[in-house]
Structures are given as C-alpha cells and as structure tokens.
Design an enzyme around this catalytic site. Structure first.
Site, PDB file in Angstrom:
ATOM      1  N   ASP A 132       0.846  -1.198   0.000  1.00  0.00           N
ATOM      2  CA  ASP A 132       0.000   0.000   0.000  1.00  0.00           C
ATOM      3  C   ASP A 132       0.877   1.242   0.000  1.00  0.00           C
ATOM      4  OD1 ASP A 132      -2.269  -1.549   0.180  1.00  0.00           O
ATOM      5  OD2 ASP A 132      -2.750  -1.020   2.249  1.00  0.00           O
ATOM      6  N   ARG A 182      -1.518  -0.689  -8.480  1.00  0.00           N
ATOM      7  CA  ARG A 182      -2.869  -0.253  -8.105  1.00  0.00           C
ATOM      8  C   ARG A 182      -2.872   1.267  -8.168  1.00  0.00           C
ATOM      9  NH1 ARG A 182      -3.834  -1.213  -2.155  1.00  0.00           N
ATOM     10  NH2 ARG A 182      -4.089  -3.378  -2.742  1.00  0.00           N
TER      11      ARG A 182
END
Ligand code: FDA
Length: 305
Positions: A132, A182
C-alpha cells in the site's frame, strides 16, 4: 456540513478513549459492514463467500505506524499466518501490506528482512503481495523498497496515488520493472506543495495514469468507487483492444456493493479490499470521514440488536 463531518471523524480516528471503547464494544459500531473480522480466521467464511460470488480479494491486516520492533514482528507473523491459511483453504486472495506496520520507520534492514520473509512465503503459494502507499513523506522510500524487492520477487505490486504531482514521473521510473500497479486517488491529508488541492485535477491525473499504465502494457488495478473512473477505463480498453485479463477494478469491502456485482456480471475482474484485525477503529473512522453517508449504517449497527 460535509467538511465539518470529515474533520469530526478524522478527529475521532485519533481519539484513544474512543478507540478503547470501540474495542470493548466490538463490531456493534457497524464496523463489521466494512471490516472482515478481528482475526484472519473470522474473515475466512466471508472471503469464501466473496470468491463464490465471483470476486477476488486482497486482505489487509489492520495497523500502521508501528515504532517497536516487537510489534512489527507480531504483524509479520500475522501476515505469514494469513498466507498459510490462504494456501490451506485455497482462497482466491492476495495480500496487501502497509510498510509502516512492518517496521519501515524503525530501520531499513528490518523492513527488508520482514518483507523478504513475507514475500518468500507468499511466493511458495503463488500469492501476490501489494505494498500500500502511505503518506507523501514515505512515498520515495516505499518506492525504493519496492524496486529493490521487485528485482528479487515477481509476486510484488505497489500503489501510485494520483493526487501527488510526482506520480506520472514515478510510473516512468517504474517502467523497467513491468510493475503491477494499483492506481488510486490518495487517502492522506497532503499539502498543496506535494499534491493537487483540487479534486478535478486529482481525477484528471488518475485518468492520465490509468492510460499510461495500460498503454505501457503493464497490469493495472483501478481502485476507485467513482463511476467516472470506471467508465473511462472501460472506454479506454475498448478503444485500444486491451483484453480483460490486463486490468481489474478494486473496491473496498462494503462500498458500492451493487456496482461491484454489476461489474462482475459484465465479465470484469473485481477485487475486494478486505481489512481485518483488532485495529479496525481508525480505518472505520477514516471511511466515515471519506463518505459521511456511511454514518447511516454505523448508527444502524449500534442501535440494532
Ligand atoms: P471519491 O471519494 O473521489 O468519490 C468519487 C465519487 O464516487 C463520489 O462523488 C461518489 O459519486 C462515488 N462514491 C465514492 N464512494 C462511494 C460510496 N461508498 N458509495 C457510493 N458512491 C461512492 N489510498 C492510499 O492513499 N493508499 C492506498 O494504498 C490505497 N489503497 C486502496 C485500495 C483500494 C482497493 C481502494 C478502493 C482504495 C484505496 N485507497 C488507497 C483509497 C483511495 O486513495 C481513495 O481515498 C478512496 O478510494 C476514495 O476515492 P474514490 O476514487 O473511491 O472516490
């Protein structure tokens, strides 16, 4: 009104007394609508159900900004246990990690050691791990960690945030790694020195990044609940004949359920980001801050038997 509500929930997200109270009351706050459980075992039936409904999943053990090596080690163990359980139960799920929960702020050697442990275990079972992206002060370091590890492991992806001015250059710098990325708008409070303050510029930049990454031919996860971003992606892949197995949509568990199902029915890959763990309070409050409409289901959770 929305701004006040946002500030209020961001304030609550840091409030230790509420955190303790929330832990005592457990998921009666309505958190079970957006969090998979307090342990990975509790999340297994939900992951199985999501897989049966045609969704892929990425799980995230909640917790961030750890500054003790013991706690970081505990988080690594939690992550490795979840990898064993994913393999044992043959779940269709990837793993997302926040480097600050695994020791990023403690030492470079520690984070590299911890990530190599996680990536080696995940690789044995064919599981992809996505790093992340956190606040902008850590963006450079996180990307450097990604680049070093990507030279050793192919089961590794990361995240680029469209609110940062630097992101397009970051994608150029990652090109040689054929990265699994992402793409998100970005969730942290950032200064206008580093990030677009206007939502329209953030949205335009996300479209630019989606186009760049897809036309570079690298696997792209479009992580947004915004139909404008989804429609843009669908138009783009049709225009350039990009097959459905080169990209996926990602959404948070419990957000826009109907849209998630509609996309699966249309044949697109949809991956649900499912957080689990005891530290659900801060995550829950940040989601309420992002979208005050979610308060309605939180109130239902508190007052229903
Ligand atoms: P945004 O909040 O801009 O909303 C745009 C429009 O979408 C709204 O006006 C509304 O019409 C619609 N909408 C949005 N949410 C809705 C809802 N719940 N119900 C109904 N309509 C809704 N961030 C980060 O900094 N680092 C990271 O690593 C990640 N990782 C990540 C993974 C995944 C899978 C997702 C989905 C998101 C992240 N994020 C993130 C968070 C991301 O940066 C961002 O803060 C949120 O996704 C919110 O932005 P959106 O693009 O979803 O829509």
């Amino acid at each position: 009104m929305e701004a006040i509500s946002k500030r209020f929930f961001l304030y609550l997200s840091h409030n230790k007394a509420f955190d303790r109270m929330a832990k005592r009351w457990g998921s009666r706050f309505g958190a079970n609508k957006i969090v998979g459980g307090e342990t990975f075992s509790q999340a297994i039936p939900l992951i199985t159900q999501l897989n049966e409904e045609g969704f892929q999943v990425t799980v995230d053990h909640l917790g961030e900004f750890v500054n003790s090596a013991e706690l970081a080690k505990e988080n690594v163990q939690q992550c490795i246990q979840s990898i064993h359980a994913i393999a044992y139960h043959q779940l269709d799920t990837e793993v997302s990690v926040k480097l600050t929960s695994l020791g990023l702020d403690i030492s470079h050697d520690l984070i590299m050691e911890h990530m190599r442990l996680i990536l080696s275990k995940a690789k044995e079972s064919g599981i992809t791990v996505t790093i992340d992206m956190e606040d902008s002060s850590r963006c450079h370091t996180i990307l450097e960690v990604y680049k070093t590890l990507r030279r050793e492991y192919d089961n590794l992806g990361t995240v680029v945030q469209s609110y940062l001015y630097r992101s397009e250059e970051d994608i150029d710098g990652l090109y040689e790694f054929a990265p699994y990325l992402r793409l998100v708008k970005g969730a942290y409070k950032e200064s206008s020195k580093v990030a677009f303050p206007e939502k329209q510029r953030v949205d335009e930049n996300l479209k630019r990044l989606i186009k760049k990454q897809l036309l570079n031919g690298h696997y792209t996860a479009i992580a947004s609940h915004d139909e404008a971003m989804i429609d843009y992606t669908i138009g783009l892949v049709k225009e350039h004949n990009i097959p459905n197995d080169r990209f996926e949509f990602q959404m948070l568990y419990g957000m826009r359920n109907q849209l998630q199902s509609d996309l699966v029915k249309k044949g697109y890959t949809v991956r649900i980001y499912l957080p689990y763990g005891e530290d659900w309070y801060g995550y829950f409050m940040r989601r309420l801050a992002e979208r005050p409409a979610n308060v309605a289901f939180a109130l239902k959770g508190i007052f229903s038997k």
